[in-house]
Every structure is written in C-alpha cells, then in structure tokens.
Design an enzyme around this catalytic site. Structure first.
Site, PDB file in Angstrom:
ATOM      1  N   ASP A  69       0.851  -1.189   0.000  1.00  0.00           N
ATOM      2  CA  ASP A  69       0.000   0.000   0.000  1.00  0.00           C
ATOM      3  C   ASP A  69       0.887   1.238   0.000  1.00  0.00           C
ATOM      4  O   ASP A  69       2.094   1.144   0.176  1.00  0.00           O
ATOM      5  CB  ASP A  69      -1.039  -0.004   1.134  1.00  0.00           C
ATOM      6  CG  ASP A  69      -0.442   0.109   2.526  1.00  0.00           C
ATOM      7  OD1 ASP A  69       0.787  -0.080   2.683  1.00  0.00           O
ATOM      8  OD2 ASP A  69      -1.190   0.382   3.464  1.00  0.00           O
ATOM      9  N   TYR A  71       2.883   4.853   0.731  1.00  0.00           N
ATOM     10  CA  TYR A  71       3.492   5.498   1.895  1.00  0.00           C
ATOM     11  C   TYR A  71       2.413   6.290   2.630  1.00  0.00           C
ATOM     12  O   TYR A  71       1.559   6.923   2.013  1.00  0.00           O
ATOM     13  CB  TYR A  71       4.610   6.439   1.465  1.00  0.00           C
ATOM     14  CG  TYR A  71       5.793   5.774   0.802  1.00  0.00           C
ATOM     15  CD1 TYR A  71       6.523   4.785   1.452  1.00  0.00           C
ATOM     16  CD2 TYR A  71       6.204   6.158  -0.472  1.00  0.00           C
ATOM     17  CE1 TYR A  71       7.627   4.194   0.854  1.00  0.00           C
ATOM     18  CE2 TYR A  71       7.313   5.578  -1.084  1.00  0.00           C
ATOM     19  CZ  TYR A  71       8.013   4.590  -0.413  1.00  0.00           C
ATOM     20  OH  TYR A  71       9.100   4.009  -1.011  1.00  0.00           O
ATOM     21  N   PHE A  82       6.724   2.567  -4.275  1.00  0.00           N
ATOM     22  CA  PHE A  82       8.115   2.756  -3.856  1.00  0.00           C
ATOM     23  C   PHE A  82       8.668   4.142  -4.179  1.00  0.00           C
ATOM     24  O   PHE A  82       9.743   4.503  -3.690  1.00  0.00           O
ATOM     25  CB  PHE A  82       9.045   1.676  -4.444  1.00  0.00           C
ATOM     26  CG  PHE A  82       8.754   0.295  -3.955  1.00  0.00           C
ATOM     27  CD1 PHE A  82       9.180  -0.122  -2.706  1.00  0.00           C
ATOM     28  CD2 PHE A  82       8.030  -0.593  -4.738  1.00  0.00           C
ATOM     29  CE1 PHE A  82       8.899  -1.408  -2.244  1.00  0.00           C
ATOM     30  CE2 PHE A  82       7.738  -1.878  -4.281  1.00  0.00           C
ATOM     31  CZ  PHE A  82       8.175  -2.283  -3.033  1.00  0.00           C
ATOM     32  N   HIS A 191      10.855  -8.725   0.459  1.00  0.00           N
ATOM     33  CA  HIS A 191      10.579  -7.290   0.404  1.00  0.00           C
ATOM     34  C   HIS A 191      11.860  -6.506   0.672  1.00  0.00           C
ATOM     35  O   HIS A 191      12.687  -6.911   1.498  1.00  0.00           O
ATOM     36  CB  HIS A 191       9.508  -6.929   1.447  1.00  0.00           C
ATOM     37  CG  HIS A 191       8.906  -5.593   1.232  1.00  0.00           C
ATOM     38  ND1 HIS A 191       9.518  -4.423   1.643  1.00  0.00           N
ATOM     39  CD2 HIS A 191       7.755  -5.222   0.625  1.00  0.00           C
ATOM     40  CE1 HIS A 191       8.770  -3.403   1.308  1.00  0.00           C
ATOM     41  NE2 HIS A 191       7.691  -3.850   0.681  1.00  0.00           N
TER      42      HIS A 191
END
Length: 225
Positions: A69, A71, A82, A191
C-alpha cells in the site's frame, strides 16, 4: 453525480480491466474512496491516485512491480509504488532497491526517489491497495482495492508481449498465481524493507528482468541514472 473510479482510469486501462472487474464491487469501492477523501487525510492526493496508469499504458507495459500500500506519511506517496517526489527523503525500502541496482548492475543510484523515469520506460508500479489514511498503514486494506488491482494484473497477463513481474515480499508473491501466460516471467524476492534483512539484497532482479526482456526483443530498462 456518483463518484466512479472508472471515470478516473485512463480509457486504455478501463477497456482491458473491465472484463476482470465486478462492477458492483467497484461501485462500492468508489463510494468508500470518495467518502475517505472527503472526511480523512488520504494518500496519495486524489489527483495522483492513478499516476501509474496514466504514465504507463497497457501496450507499453514491460515490467510490473507490485507493492502493498502507499506510503502513509505526508508528502511521500504520489501514485507510483516505492516512489517519492524529488526533494523528498528516499525511504529505507527504496534505499535498498538502489543498493541492489548498484550491486546487481554496477549502476549509480538515481538522483532522488522519483521513479517516474521508470514509468516512462514501461514499468508499471502498482500497489495492491492504492490509498491509505495518513499515519495508518494498511488502513484501506480489504475495502475492495485488492480486487481492482488484481484486475490490472490479469489485464497485463493478457498482454501478447512478454512482461516481467517483479514480486517483492510475501504479499506480492501471492499474486504470482494470477500470471498464467507462459510467455511472461515472474521474478520473486523478499521485500526490500530493512525490516526484512534477507531475501531481497543479492536477488539480482534487475539483471534478470533485463535479460528476460532482451530475450523477447523488448529491450532493457535503464534502472540507474
């Protein structure tokens, strides 16, 4: 007039995603998102909600990167997973992405955290959930976004051209089951968050992605500067 997410989606994406969408569920999601923007501080800003779709068309999608999801801190999210705008401090996960670009390809880190340059090369940067309340991670999970973005993944899977799917982290890796076209390539890794010390660094996703693209005649992505 009722708020409709499909009215905001670029027409090319609307055409290829609609066959994979439950329109009643999309209407419920639209109502939820509209109410949240009206009553809460929500990221990304409404005008940036579909940045990824605006910058990367279905026909030009060569790579799909999936996050979880957006920031949740002010000034960060702008519709590309990202990515942050120029002038915003590079978040820890993206710093690890940049470290891997250097270790994998020997290329210097980009000047800032803005990944628009990737989007312009056909890298579709999605989150599974496209909105979040300020300061509250995963606050918009399980509200319907997952089905919406699954439709995008399925639409990309329908592409007649090779697409490389970069799935980072356990949540993203579950989406590998949606990629059924054998011409596509799925590259999984942990991740990039520093909270996950193993599984991403050293996985060499960028050289693998470029090799798969070159093999299919789609050319390399310039991941560094």
């Amino acid at each position: 007039m009722a708020f409709d997410l499909l009215d905001l989606l670029p027409a090319e994406w609307c055409d290829v995603m609609k066959p994979h969408l439950d329109l009643d569920a999309t209407a419920r999601l639209s109502a939820f998102v509209d109410a949240e923007y009206a009553s809460q501080t929500v990221f990304p800003p409404r005008e940036d909600l579909f940045t990824a779709f605006r910058l990367t068309s279905p026909a030009h999608t060569r790579v799909l990167i999936l996050g979880q999801d957006p920031y949740h801190k002010p000034g960060q999210a702008h519709g590309l997973s990202f990515s942050v705008r120029p002038g915003v401090s590079v978040p820890p996960s993206l710093r690890n992405v940049y470290k891997e670009i250097f270790d994998d390809l020997g290329q210097s880190s980009p000047r800032d955290g803005d990944l628009t340059r990737w989007a312009s090369q056909g890298v579709l940067m999605l989150n599974a959930v496209l909105t979040v309340r300020s300061g509250t991670p995963t606050s918009h999970a399980d509200k319907g976004w997952e089905q919406f973005t699954d439709a995008a993944i399925k639409a990309v899977n329908d592409s007649p051209y090779r697409v490389v799917f970069l799935l980072w982290g356990s949540y993203a890796r579950k989406k590998a089951a949606l990629v059924r076209n054998p011409q596509h390539v799925v590259i999984e890794a942990g991740h990039p968050s520093p909270m996950n010390p193993r599984g991403f660094l050293g996985s060499k996703p960028f050289s693998q992605a470029n090799a798969a693209l070159v093999e299919a005649g789609r050319g390399e992505v310039a991941w560094g500067v």
